[in-house]
Design a protein around this motif. Structure first.
Motif, PDB file in Angstrom:
ATOM      1  N   TRP A 236       0.735  -1.334  -0.039  1.00  0.00           N
ATOM      2  CA  TRP A 236       0.059  -0.044   0.071  1.00  0.00           C
ATOM      3  C   TRP A 236       0.955   1.200   0.037  1.00  0.00           C
ATOM      4  N   LEU A 237       1.122   1.773  -1.153  1.00  0.00           N
ATOM      5  CA  LEU A 237       2.055   3.156  -1.202  1.00  0.00           C
ATOM      6  C   LEU A 237       1.433   4.182  -0.577  1.00  0.00           C
ATOM      7  N   GLY A 238       2.444   4.932  -0.106  1.00  0.00           N
ATOM      8  CA  GLY A 238       1.857   6.226   0.554  1.00  0.00           C
ATOM      9  C   GLY A 238       1.287   7.423  -0.142  1.00  0.00           C
ATOM     10  N   ASP A 239       0.423   8.012   0.224  1.00  0.00           N
ATOM     11  CA  ASP A 239       0.092   9.351  -0.708  1.00  0.00           C
ATOM     12  C   ASP A 239       0.979  10.188  -0.571  1.00  0.00           C
ATOM     13  N   ALA A 240       1.261  11.031  -1.599  1.00  0.00           N
ATOM     14  CA  ALA A 240       2.343  12.171  -1.704  1.00  0.00           C
ATOM     15  C   ALA A 240       1.747  13.310  -2.709  1.00  0.00           C
ATOM     16  N   LYS A 241       2.384  14.523  -2.533  1.00  0.00           N
ATOM     17  CA  LYS A 241       2.427  15.627  -3.479  1.00  0.00           C
ATOM     18  C   LYS A 241       3.588  15.577  -4.078  1.00  0.00           C
ATOM     19  N   SER A 242       3.647  15.729  -5.494  1.00  0.00           N
ATOM     20  CA  SER A 242       4.641  16.034  -6.093  1.00  0.00           C
ATOM     21  C   SER A 242       5.065  17.537  -6.450  1.00  0.00           C
ATOM     22  N   GLU A 243       6.398  17.591  -6.333  1.00  0.00           N
ATOM     23  CA  GLU A 243       6.873  18.998  -6.493  1.00  0.00           C
ATOM     24  C   GLU A 243       8.174  18.961  -7.577  1.00  0.00           C
ATOM     25  N   ASP A 244       8.349  20.400  -8.253  1.00  0.00           N
ATOM     26  CA  ASP A 244       9.420  20.388  -9.414  1.00  0.00           C
ATOM     27  C   ASP A 244      10.993  20.708  -8.953  1.00  0.00           C
ATOM     28  N   GLY A 245      11.086  20.677  -7.732  1.00  0.00           N
ATOM     29  CA  GLY A 245      12.556  20.762  -7.605  1.00  0.00           C
ATOM     30  C   GLY A 245      12.711  22.029  -6.627  1.00  0.00           C
TER      31      GLY A 245
ATOM     32  N   LYS B 115      -2.518   9.382  -4.944  1.00  0.00           N
ATOM     33  CA  LYS B 115      -3.225   8.603  -3.920  1.00  0.00           C
ATOM     34  C   LYS B 115      -3.536   7.369  -4.202  1.00  0.00           C
ATOM     35  N   ASN B 116      -3.786   6.344  -3.391  1.00  0.00           N
ATOM     36  CA  ASN B 116      -4.451   5.280  -3.319  1.00  0.00           C
ATOM     37  C   ASN B 116      -3.618   4.314  -4.411  1.00  0.00           C
ATOM     38  N   ASN B 117      -2.222   4.416  -4.302  1.00  0.00           N
ATOM     39  CA  ASN B 117      -1.549   3.554  -5.291  1.00  0.00           C
ATOM     40  C   ASN B 117      -1.000   2.292  -4.587  1.00  0.00           C
ATOM     41  N   HIS B 118      -0.324   1.354  -5.251  1.00  0.00           N
ATOM     42  CA  HIS B 118      -0.146   0.073  -5.011  1.00  0.00           C
ATOM     43  C   HIS B 118       0.869  -0.488  -5.710  1.00  0.00           C
ATOM     44  N   ALA B 119       1.620  -1.679  -5.259  1.00  0.00           N
ATOM     45  CA  ALA B 119       2.416  -2.470  -5.998  1.00  0.00           C
ATOM     46  C   ALA B 119       2.361  -3.884  -5.420  1.00  0.00           C
ATOM     47  N   ILE B 120       2.854  -4.988  -6.447  1.00  0.00           N
ATOM     48  CA  ILE B 120       2.840  -6.201  -5.758  1.00  0.00           C
ATOM     49  C   ILE B 120       4.331  -6.770  -6.401  1.00  0.00           C
ATOM     50  N   ALA B 121       4.858  -7.423  -5.407  1.00  0.00           N
ATOM     51  CA  ALA B 121       6.221  -7.955  -5.905  1.00  0.00           C
ATOM     52  C   ALA B 121       6.325  -9.489  -5.677  1.00  0.00           C
ATOM     53  N   TYR B 122       6.890  -9.987  -6.486  1.00  0.00           N
ATOM     54  CA  TYR B 122       7.139 -11.519  -6.492  1.00  0.00           C
ATOM     55  C   TYR B 122       8.421 -11.934  -6.434  1.00  0.00           C
TER      56      TYR B 122
END
Length: 419
Positions: free
Chosen positions: A376-385, A404-411
């Protein structure tokens, strides 16, 4: 409490645990493998190979601003994460009762992000290059570890680490203004040497193993070819780019807690706060932009990529030996991330994950293990540096999108062999 002899677990269980420890620290900066040294702590002569695949889904919504999004267009970024695969391998030799030697192959750091085509033109250039913002970083390392046991059950170890890195970055779309829309940087492959040192303690009667391992930072001076849509950038004298992969500390612990049941833990710290990269032409252009934007009040420019906080992660799990041939395990992991807002090249803040795995032992001297983790990947704001520059009013301008509400599956798949 069972007698100590009931805690002497079959190697099937002890061997399966590192498939989780070696699994990627997916959410933090360029973290990939977790840089485990657990194969070196196996008893006797031992070899293993690990194969990992990661399928991620990361998307966001761009802020509703005319400088970022074309009029009457969807603000969706699309899925920017790319599927990845990586490998690790190890061989450990018990030379004498007191001396051991190991070689670990690893792919510790990586990134693979590509913004897909969207009509909003935020992170995709629909007008000239027909390309999207992207980043790809690859690395590999070989650690040579020498171990010495001055007394029973205690070992000190250390050795050199050779590591290579390379990468490509492309900036596209309104998010990077006309000045950077079309910028490319190609970080040539470069190898350098660092080192690791650690100590371990074990009590075989209760299946206890504990280890602390420190890895040094590794400094690079990398040739970076920079251009703007294929035309070389020559705003300042050409020079190599200095960067360093971070120092880190791993703490590993396991112990028998009941008959045929083992608890394990991994704690990890990575000094990402010290990491940044800023190629010469990128830096020169950023200085021009900031000097004009602030009417000469700020002239230092900004970084291509940097992280504001160190990464901390923790894994806690339990394994159980079902039969002489089968074992299972599960674990829970937490990752702090490296700051929020995060870079548009990696807009995630930490994660939680749940791992499950099983191992089959066809014969006493080898095994096959497989596992998976859901993140369950954490929500984040993005910025340009420019978000962290000491300029009044810069933060709202620097923030670009919400992820928001992003995810990943590792095998993972591991084959281990004792000889």
């Amino acid at each position: 409490m069972p007698e100590s002899s009931s805690l002497k677990l079959n190697p099937i269980l002890l061997g399966m645990l590192s498939i989780f420890f070696s699994s990627m620290s997916h959410a933090s900066a360029l973290e990939q493998s977790g840089q485990s040294i657990l194969p070196f702590l196996e008893d006797g002569n031992y070899a293993e190979i690990n194969l990992f695949a990661v399928d991620s889904s990361v998307s966001g919504v761009v802020k509703d601003r005319p400088d970022l999004v074309r009029e009457n267009q969807s603000r969706d970024t699309g899925d920017i994460a790319q599927s990845t695969q990586f490998y690790t391998a190890a061989i450990k030799l018990q030379l004498t009762d007191q001396l051991s030697f190991g070689v670990l192959y690893d792919q510790p750091f990586a990134a693979k992000v590509a913004y897909p085509q969207r009509s909003n033109n935020s992170y995709f250039d629909n007008d000239f290059s027909q390309q999207g913002t992207s980043v790809k970083v690859d690395s590999q390392s070989i650690s040579m570890i020498f171990g010495y046991s001055p007394v029973n059950n205690f070992q000190v170890y250390g050795g050199p680490v050779y590591q290579e890195i390379k990468g490509q970055v492309a900036l596209r779309g309104n998010a990077y203004t006309e000045a950077y829309n079309g910028y490319n940087a190609n970080f040539k492959r470069q190898g350098e040497v660092g080192w690791l040192v650690g100590g371990s303690y074990q009590i075989p009667e209760i299946a206890l193993k504990a280890a602390v391992t420190y890895r040094s930072k590794i400094k690079y001076s990398v040739q970076v070819d920079e251009d703007m849509l294929g035309e070389p950038l020559q705003l300042t004298a050409s020079e190599k780019t200095k960067l360093e992969t971070p120092q880190s500390l791993n703490i590993d612990f396991q112990t028998g807690v009941a008959e045929k049941t083992l608890a394990y833990m991994n704690l990890r710290w990575v000094n990402w706060k010290k990491f940044d990269t800023s190629p010469a032409q990128f830096t020169a252009l950023s200085k021009i932009i900031m000097e004009e934007a602030t009417e000469g009040a700020y002239t230092k420019g900004f970084k291509l990529d940097a992280y504001q906080k160190d990464q901390y992660s923790a894994t806690i799990g339990v394994g159980h030996q079902l039969t002489e041939k089968w074992g299972i395990a599960t674990d829970v992991s937490w990752d702090s991330g490296t700051g929020n807002p995060a870079s548009t090249l990696g807009p995630v803040k930490g994660s939680w994950s749940l791992g499950l795995g099983a191992q089959f032992n066809p014969a006493p001297n080898y095994f096959i293990a497989a596992g998976m983790k859901y993140y369950w990947l954490g929500d984040a704001k993005s910025e340009d540096g420019t978000y962290y520059l000491p300029i009044e009013g810069i933060k709202p301008i620097a923030e670009q999108a919400e992820f928001k509400n992003n995810h990943a599956i590792a095998y993972g798949l591991k084959i281990g062999y004792r000889f």
